[in-house]
Design a protein around this motif. Structure first.
Motif, short mmCIF file in Angstrom:
data_model
loop_
_atom_site.label_atom_id
_atom_site.label_comp_id
_atom_site.label_asym_id
_atom_site.label_seq_id
_atom_site.Cartn_x
_atom_site.Cartn_y
_atom_site.Cartn_z
N GLU A 133 -17.87 -10.26 4.08
CA GLU A 133 -17.66 -8.90 3.61
C GLU A 133 -16.59 -8.86 2.52
O GLU A 133 -15.60 -9.58 2.58
N TYR A 134 -16.84 -8.03 1.56
CA TYR A 134 -15.89 -7.77 0.48
C TYR A 134 -15.72 -6.26 0.44
O TYR A 134 -16.69 -5.51 0.34
N GLU A 135 -14.48 -5.80 0.55
CA GLU A 135 -14.22 -4.38 0.72
C GLU A 135 -13.00 -3.97 -0.10
O GLU A 135 -12.02 -4.70 -0.18
N TYR A 136 -13.08 -2.80 -0.74
CA TYR A 136 -11.91 -2.34 -1.48
C TYR A 136 -11.82 -0.82 -1.48
O TYR A 136 -12.82 -0.12 -1.27
N SER B 270 -4.70 0.31 -5.43
CA SER B 270 -5.90 -0.26 -4.82
C SER B 270 -5.56 -1.25 -3.72
O SER B 270 -4.47 -1.83 -3.69
N TRP B 271 -6.50 -1.40 -2.81
CA TRP B 271 -6.37 -2.30 -1.67
C TRP B 271 -7.70 -3.06 -1.53
O TRP B 271 -8.75 -2.55 -1.93
N THR C 94 -8.00 -12.36 1.49
CA THR C 94 -6.87 -11.70 2.15
C THR C 94 -6.84 -12.01 3.65
O THR C 94 -6.10 -11.35 4.40
N GLY C 95 -7.63 -12.98 4.08
CA GLY C 95 -7.67 -13.33 5.49
C GLY C 95 -8.21 -12.23 6.38
O GLY C 95 -7.86 -12.15 7.56
N GLY C 96 -9.05 -11.37 5.81
CA GLY C 96 -9.63 -10.28 6.60
C GLY C 96 -8.71 -9.10 6.80
O GLY C 96 -9.04 -8.18 7.56
N LYS C 97 -7.54 -9.09 6.13
CA LYS C 97 -6.59 -7.99 6.27
C LYS C 97 -6.64 -7.08 5.04
O LYS C 97 -6.88 -7.53 3.92
N VAL C 98 -6.41 -5.79 5.28
CA VAL C 98 -6.31 -4.84 4.16
C VAL C 98 -5.01 -5.10 3.43
O VAL C 98 -3.92 -4.97 4.01
#
Length: 294
Positions: A116-119, A127-128, A134-138
């Motif tokens: 998953e790629y999420e922003y 932006s986040w 990012t190791g799965g972290k926001v």
């Protein structure tokens, strides 16, 4: 008149006056929607029409080519026609609102694995992101961008994105001019006319899939894509109708809602083009939200 007759009348092979075409498409959308729009952007029953989104997609994918009392011939609706119906649905869809523009891309790797790629992006450029890096972290990104929304190689403010042209030729010309002025480079160094043409097409895909464009701009982008030769309807697949596009790209479009649910190509936060090896493409979920996960 039943739903299939309505669809056939709205997408007739003949070329009537444009006003007639527009009125027919509006009647088609009203019939599918039952005159109301669900405020949820994910799969729901379409109120009043008695059709699920999947059933509506089947009805558009294949319908009688002859009168109901005539021979049982079947005509497959073209990819261009699917996109034009989706354009009308997108034009009528609620725009939505929120603090963050949120995009989630899920790419399948075989049967059981996925990534998953999420922003999340605020209009002011904060932006986040969350993903493998990012190791799965926001994780908040350190740099704020004055132009946080990206077409291919063209960065825009939310206001610029919202005021893009709403005529297909004008939109394509705007993107082409912006690409001409950009300092984009390919891995080979030179950004050729062919590269710019492909980037322009991929920018249209971004407008219908991952960018917070207005309903009018999204509809215009759908119509611009429909104007390209070689768009083919691949039939009903999970998420809507599969479309084969020029340059080998693919989309899965729900024509009843005007949403793109899968794509084989998307633009990352920094304007880079990511292509998905899986022919089914990556699942896309893009919407405004007031929630930023911890």
């Amino acid at each position: 008149m039943n739903d299939l007759q309505t669809l056939r009348a709205a997408l007739a092979v003949e070329e009537p006056h444009q006003d007639v075409v527009d009125r027919s498409r509006h009647r088609l959308q009203n019939r599918i929607r039952g005159g109301r729009v669900s405020r949820r952007r994910t799969g729901r029953l379409i109120a009043g029409a008695g059709l699920t989104v999947a059933a509506a997609a089947v009805a558009i994918a294949v319908m009688p080519a002859a009168p109901v009392d005539g021979p049982a011939a079947v005509r497959t609706i073209s990819g261009q026609e699917v996109l034009l119906v989706a354009a009308t649905a997108a034009e009528r869809s609620p725009e939505g609102s929120g603090t963050y523009w949120h995009v989630k891309v899920t790419v399948a790797h075989g049967v059981a694995a996925s990534s998953e790629y999420e922003y999340w992006i605020k209009p002011d450029g904060q932006s986040w992101m969350r993903g493998a890096k990012t190791g799965g972290k926001v994780t908040p990104l350190k740099a704020h961008s004055a132009n946080p929304f990206s077409l291919v190689a063209v960065d825009l403010t939310l206001e610029q994105l919202r005021t893009l042209p709403t005529a297909p030729d004008a939109l394509k010309a705007w993107i082409a001019e912006a690409l001409e002025r950009s300092d984009a480079r390919t891995s080979a160094g030179e950004f050729t006319a062919s590269d710019r043409e492909q980037a322009g097409f991929q920018s249209l895909i971004s407008l219908v899939s991952t960018l917070p464009a207005t309903p009018e701009v999204r509809a215009t982008a759908f119509r611009a894509i429909a104007g390209y030769p070689g768009v083919e309807n691949l039939g009903t697949v999970p998420g809507g109708l599969g479309l084969s596009l020029p340059n080998g790209e693919r989309l899965v479009v729900d024509p009843a809602t005007g949403r793109v649910n899968r794509t084989s190509v998307f633009v990352t936060m920094d304007g880079a083009v990511a292509k998905v090896a899986d022919p089914a493409g990556a699942t896309i979920n893009a919407e405004w939200t007031d929630t930023l996960p911890a």
